[in-house]
Design an enzyme around this catalytic site. Structure first.
Site, short mmCIF file in Angstrom:
data_model
loop_
_atom_site.label_atom_id
_atom_site.label_comp_id
_atom_site.label_asym_id
_atom_site.label_seq_id
_atom_site.Cartn_x
_atom_site.Cartn_y
_atom_site.Cartn_z
N HIS A 1 -17.93 -8.87 9.14
CA HIS A 1 -16.54 -8.95 8.97
C HIS A 1 -15.76 -7.85 9.35
CE1 HIS A 1 -18.17 -12.27 6.55
NE2 HIS A 1 -17.11 -12.76 6.79
N GLU B 1 -17.43 -20.68 17.85
CA GLU B 1 -16.55 -19.93 18.68
C GLU B 1 -16.77 -20.44 20.11
OE1 GLU B 1 -18.53 -19.07 16.17
OE2 GLU B 1 -16.84 -18.38 14.75
#
Length: 203
Positions: free
Chosen positions: A161, A91
């Protein structure tokens, strides 16, 4: 995400329009209405960006395959693998690439697959992108960069998540921010964000 709403096939925002936004609004004026879900509206907004800006690119983890929420379905097939491509699982690298591309005139749309994964990129978002224009005395900027990430997306996803960390970034200055909850604002805010002279954050 399950609800469908009528949205135009182009961005319909008409307040405080910049030249590029005016073009999108004029396209919308004669457009027919189509029912879309949230993911279809996001896909449509990215399709418009790629179609109207040859320097726009979409990248992130699994976006070339359509993404885990199918938001980038068929974009690679339509625009090619040079403009819609997968990245490594990094990321910080994804956001760093977007900053670099935006600073030399590209219109990167960087996707963080799940908002939970954004924390390794925190330094790039907070200390680099947000301060880039200020640090350069307005001679350089990374406006045109958009970071997309789904927040609180999977109710059964557990600790990696299902988080909603967008509040960390909504406190930042020098960002255009949007948190759409319906297809119409989702499409409009994403399609209208690219021409702005500051980084964009769409959660």
């Amino acid at each position: 995400m399950q609800h469908c709403f009528a949205v135009s096939t182009a961005a319909r925002a008409t307040r405080r329009l910049l030249p590029r936004q005016r073009d999108l609004a004029s396209m919308a004026a004669g457009a027919t209405m189509t029912k879309m879900s949230m993911f279809q509206a996001i896909n449509n907004a990215m399709d418009i960006a790629l179609d109207t800006d040859d320097r726009a690119m979409v990248f992130g983890e699994d976006v070339a395959f359509g993404g885990v929420f199918r938001c980038s379905m068929n974009l690679r097939e339509k625009f090619g693998s040079d403009r819609v491509f997968n990245t490594p699982l990094s990321e910080q690298g994804i956001v760093g690439l977007a900053i670099g591309m935006a600073s030399v005139g590209y219109t990167p749309i960087a996707e963080i697959q799940f908002a939970d994964y954004v924390f390794p990129a925190f330094d790039q978002i907070v200390n680099e992108a947000a301060k880039y224009r200020y640090r350069a005395g307005s001679t350089w900027h990374c406006g045109g960069m958009t970071i997309r990430m789904p927040c609180g997306a999977v109710g059964h996803g557990g600790l990696y998540h299902s988080q909603s960390p967008e509040a960390f970034f909504f406190a930042l200055s020098r960002y255009q921010r949007s948190l759409p909850t319906r297809p119409n604002p989702g499409q409009g805010s994403l399609a209208g964000s690219y021409p702005l002279p500051r980084p964009n954050f769409s959660a």
